[in-house]
Design an enzyme around this catalytic site. Sequence first.
Site, PDB file in Angstrom:
ATOM      1  NE  ARG A 218      -2.256  -1.248   3.622  1.00 15.20           N
ATOM      2  CZ  ARG A 218      -1.686  -0.477   4.531  1.00 15.20           C
ATOM      3  NH1 ARG A 218      -1.726   0.836   4.413  1.00 15.20           N
ATOM      4  NH2 ARG A 218      -1.081  -1.000   5.571  1.00 15.20           N
TER       5      ARG A 218
ATOM      6  CE1 TYR B 127       1.678  -7.300  -3.687  1.00 11.04           C
ATOM      7  CE2 TYR B 127       0.913  -5.857  -1.924  1.00 11.04           C
ATOM      8  CZ  TYR B 127       1.485  -7.046  -2.333  1.00 11.04           C
ATOM      9  OH  TYR B 127       1.853  -7.984  -1.413  1.00 11.04           O
TER      10      TYR B 127
ATOM     11  CE  LYS C 237      -6.921  -3.859   5.280  1.00 10.39           C
ATOM     12  NZ  LYS C 237      -5.571  -4.248   5.532  1.00 10.39           N
TER      13      LYS C 237
ATOM     14  CG  HIS D  98      -6.830  -3.229  10.217  1.00 10.31           C
ATOM     15  ND1 HIS D  98      -5.538  -2.774  10.315  1.00 10.31           N
ATOM     16  CD2 HIS D  98      -6.793  -4.243   9.314  1.00 10.31           C
ATOM     17  CE1 HIS D  98      -4.756  -3.485   9.509  1.00 10.31           C
ATOM     18  NE2 HIS D  98      -5.487  -4.377   8.895  1.00 10.31           N
TER      19      HIS D  98
ATOM     20  CB  SER E 116      -0.506  -3.520   8.140  1.00  6.17           C
ATOM     21  OG  SER E 116      -1.689  -2.817   7.827  1.00  6.17           O
TER      22      SER E 116
ATOM     23  CB  CYS F  25       0.947  -6.074  14.200  1.00  9.64           C
ATOM     24  SG  CYS F  25       2.102  -4.753  13.801  1.00  9.64           S
TER      25      CYS F  25
ATOM     26  CG  ASP G 218      -7.129  -7.426   7.061  1.00  7.21           C
ATOM     27  OD1 ASP G 218      -6.140  -7.216   7.806  1.00  7.21           O
ATOM     28  OD2 ASP G 218      -7.406  -6.699   6.092  1.00  7.21           O
TER      29      ASP G 218
ATOM     30  NE  ARG H 289       0.212  -8.506   2.575  1.00 12.25           N
ATOM     31  CZ  ARG H 289      -0.308  -8.223   3.764  1.00 12.25           C
ATOM     32  NH1 ARG H 289      -1.388  -8.833   4.191  1.00 12.25           N
ATOM     33  NH2 ARG H 289       0.248  -7.304   4.537  1.00 12.25           N
TER      34      ARG H 289
HETATM   35  P1  GTP Z   1      -2.043  -7.624   7.640  1.00 13.35           P
HETATM   36  O1  GTP Z   1      -2.530  -8.694   6.703  1.00 13.35           O
HETATM   37  O2  GTP Z   1      -0.934  -6.794   7.059  1.00 13.35           O
HETATM   38  O3  GTP Z   1      -3.143  -6.778   8.187  1.00 13.35           O
HETATM   39  O4  GTP Z   1      -1.267  -8.369   8.843  1.00 13.35           O
HETATM   40  P2  GTP Z   1      -1.672  -9.261  10.097  1.00 13.35           P
HETATM   41  O5  GTP Z   1      -1.965  -8.389  11.260  1.00 13.35           O
HETATM   42  O6  GTP Z   1      -2.711 -10.265   9.728  1.00 13.35           O
HETATM   43  O7  GTP Z   1      -0.279  -9.969  10.432  1.00 13.35           O
HETATM   44  P3  GTP Z   1       0.164 -11.505  10.363  1.00 13.35           P
HETATM   45  O8  GTP Z   1      -0.646 -12.373  11.272  1.00 13.35           O
HETATM   46  O9  GTP Z   1       0.229 -11.903   8.948  1.00 13.35           O
HETATM   47  O10 GTP Z   1       1.631 -11.429  10.964  1.00 13.35           O
HETATM   48  C1  GTP Z   1       2.646 -10.619  10.409  1.00 13.35           C
HETATM   49  C2  GTP Z   1       4.015 -11.086  10.826  1.00 13.35           C
HETATM   50  O11 GTP Z   1       4.110 -11.110  12.248  1.00 13.35           O
HETATM   51  C3  GTP Z   1       4.321 -12.494  10.338  1.00 13.35           C
HETATM   52  O12 GTP Z   1       5.624 -12.538   9.834  1.00 13.35           O
HETATM   53  C4  GTP Z   1       4.185 -13.333  11.579  1.00 13.35           C
HETATM   54  O13 GTP Z   1       5.010 -14.462  11.532  1.00 13.35           O
HETATM   55  C5  GTP Z   1       4.560 -12.366  12.713  1.00 13.35           C
HETATM   56  N1  GTP Z   1       3.832 -12.698  13.971  1.00 13.35           N
HETATM   57  C6  GTP Z   1       2.513 -12.954  14.108  1.00 13.35           C
HETATM   58  N2  GTP Z   1       2.188 -13.278  15.380  1.00 13.35           N
HETATM   59  C7  GTP Z   1       3.349 -13.223  16.089  1.00 13.35           C
HETATM   60  C8  GTP Z   1       3.681 -13.458  17.467  1.00 13.35           C
HETATM   61  O14 GTP Z   1       2.841 -13.789  18.310  1.00 13.35           O
HETATM   62  N3  GTP Z   1       4.989 -13.272  17.817  1.00 13.35           N
HETATM   63  C9  GTP Z   1       5.942 -12.906  16.912  1.00 13.35           C
HETATM   64  N4  GTP Z   1       7.190 -12.746  17.337  1.00 13.35           N
HETATM   65  N5  GTP Z   1       5.668 -12.694  15.591  1.00 13.35           N
HETATM   66  C10 GTP Z   1       4.386 -12.837  15.189  1.00 13.35           C
HETATM   67  C1  SPV Z   2      -2.715  -4.515   5.396  1.00 16.53           C
HETATM   68  O1  SPV Z   2      -1.778  -3.848   4.926  1.00 16.53           O
HETATM   69  O2  SPV Z   2      -3.226  -4.252   6.515  1.00 16.53           O
HETATM   70  C2  SPV Z   2      -3.252  -5.676   4.652  1.00 16.53           C
HETATM   71  C3  SPV Z   2      -2.755  -5.903   3.303  1.00 16.53           C
HETATM   72  O3  SPV Z   2      -4.097  -6.394   5.169  1.00 16.53           O
HETATM   73  S1  SPV Z   2      -3.482  -4.858   2.117  1.00 16.53           S
HETATM   74  O4  SPV Z   2      -4.648  -5.549   1.555  1.00 16.53           O
HETATM   75  O5  SPV Z   2      -2.478  -4.617   1.087  1.00 16.53           O
HETATM   76  O6  SPV Z   2      -3.919  -3.631   2.738  1.00 16.53           O
HETATM   77 MN    MN Z   3      -4.742  -5.626   7.170  1.00 10.31          MN
END
Ligand code: GTP
Ligand code: SPV
Ligand code: MN
Length: 599
Positions: free
Chosen positions: A75, A203, A212, A232, A254, A256, A281, A373
């Site tokens: 983004r 993308y 979003k 979110h 994002s 996290c 999400d 992704r």
């Molecule tokens: P968006 O799709 O961008 O909104 O992200 P999201 O909040 O769904 O994040 P996601 O669960 O994909 O995690 C993002 C990164 O954080 C990944 O590389 C995970 O491996 C890492 N991660 C997730 N949970 C944990 C955790 O509990 N501890 C640690 N150290 N890393 C974590």
């Molecule tokens: C984020 O960035 O929080 C996502 C991926 O979930 S995107 O769809 O690119 O916004």
């Molecule tokens: Mn997201």
Amino acid sequence: MTENNAPTRNQAVLKWVDDMAKLCKPDKIVWCDGSEEERARLTKECLAAGELIELNQQKLPGCYLHRSDPNDVARVEKLTFICTKNKEDAGPTNNWMAPDEAYKKARAIFDGSMKGRTMYVIPFLMGLPNSPFAKIGFELTDSRYVVLNMRIMTRMGKIALEQLGDSPNFTKGLHSRADLNIERRYILHFPEDNTIWSVGSAYGGNVLLGKKCLALRIGSWLGRKESWLAEHMLILGIQNPKGEIRYVCAAFPSQCGKTNLAMVVAPNALKGYKTWTVGDDISWLRIGPDGKLWAVNPEAGFFGVAPGTSLKTNPAALQTVQRSTLFTNVALKPDGTVWWEGLDGDPPANCIDWLGKPWTPASKDKAAHPNSRFTAPASQCPSISPEWENPKGVPISAIIFGGRRAKVAPLVFETFNWQHGVYVGSTMASETTAAAAGQVGVVRRDPMAMLPFLGYHAGEYFRHWLDMGKKITKPPKIFHVNWFRTNNQGKFIWPGFGENLRVILWILDRCEGKGDALKTPIGCVPTPDAIATTGLAISPETFKELLSVNREEWRQELELQNEWFASIGPRLPKELWDEHSALAKRLEAKPESVVLKEG
Ligand code: GTP
Ligand code: SPV
Ligand code: MN
């Protein structure tokens, strides 16, 4: 020209599609129906054009790889605008452009941008058919990749047209890749016109307009108008050994940990517990007739982060992406399967990186892009909840805010009440990640994990949260978590992932008037033995450190919050300043019967 093969007689739709076609001048217009035949045909075209690479169909049936333009991998918040008539209504956290100027600028880029291309008309539904939560949108796009992704991420085609009928009530989304020039890239939102124009990118969140752009930016605007919340947030169900299921929503910025927590699997030590994924999400939340807050996942798929996903960290996600999945910007192995940093086992001796170049473990760059992704149907998730398509949603017991903080924020704390919870959400901070273009690892305020996704003034948004609290007669409790605390060597001190469920169980205990807690100035933290640590390789000292509240760090935090609140200006609700002062007072007061680590 659109009426000829259009599957609708909705005049508002037909006229708008016609107008947009006159602007973009595609060679032809194709109305998408969401059928399997359509998927197969577009996939074939993408393969012929090099927009998709076929993966090993024995090992990964129905899976394909896409490589985006190297300047188009996340983004772009700098190029994302809220275009309200009055600048003030977009607020201090958004980029703003006057609607006339924005339309004019974008028109110049859209003009003729689809010459030699096809314009696909994608009718889509966010939410479930016949649900009070549902919203209908259209995306006109010149990208087959977008069509194939929207087909997974939304309920697309006939189903949306049927829901819309003759109504003129739909979000008008227009997207063109144009020339993918970052100088000519804009993601424009016109909430007053229920319109989204996105140009110059292909993308993710820039172009999958249901996600979003509609579900959060336009959604948050509609939510304020119609008294609901667009957030979110993931939605997770937790079933205890007695078979009772409770649901929580969690807002993390994002990259996290939302997808990971949404698919969390109970570790061996928590035998008898089962978890159910409702969404990873986005949550749309409404007050039910019972006075509780109810949540729906408006999406139909996951657009999840690949790096870090492994059998150890997120087995459910890995299982989900074994078929009918589109991978974007991951690495390609010689056997036609995929790889990314953090996947189980050793790195492959050689593969093709996300840029299409040969890669070996000796290469200094990453094989998969940090924001690579997968797009996969939610129905394929082994932990998908039987309730995930319930048009009424699921009742929410707890709302959890969280960020990526190396220091300051403890593993978990409970807020004192809704207003205090809104204050904690409004002052959330987190380190930036690769989900958006720009520097990674910088701490910034990201209120309710919505900083990049607010469709209006942040101060008004906090007001809306406070107002909602007054209307919810049985409000969920609000908590804050931080899985990302580090030691002085920069290593995470909490094991995270599956073990996070231990924290969630304490949260659910607290929602039922159980679970021991210590009152600290910032909220209530678990007593050292309130969270089960059996089977965790973690020392009592580390655990104490994880739960500690350092007064000096929090005094500094208050100063930073001061600046943040001041930047929101006069529309920041007074109640939040009151909460800020109350915390300052509690930090100065003598500790009660409570053990607090002094700075
Ligand atoms: P968006 O799709 O961008 O909104 O992200 P999201 O909040 O769904 O994040 P996601 O669960 O994909 O995690 C993002 C990164 O954080 C990944 O590389 C995970 O491996 C890492 N991660 C997730 N949970 C944990 C955790 O509990 N501890 C640690 N150290 N890393 C974590
Ligand atoms: C984020 O960035 O929080 C996502 C991926 O979930 S995107 O769809 O690119 O916004
Ligand atoms: Mn997201």
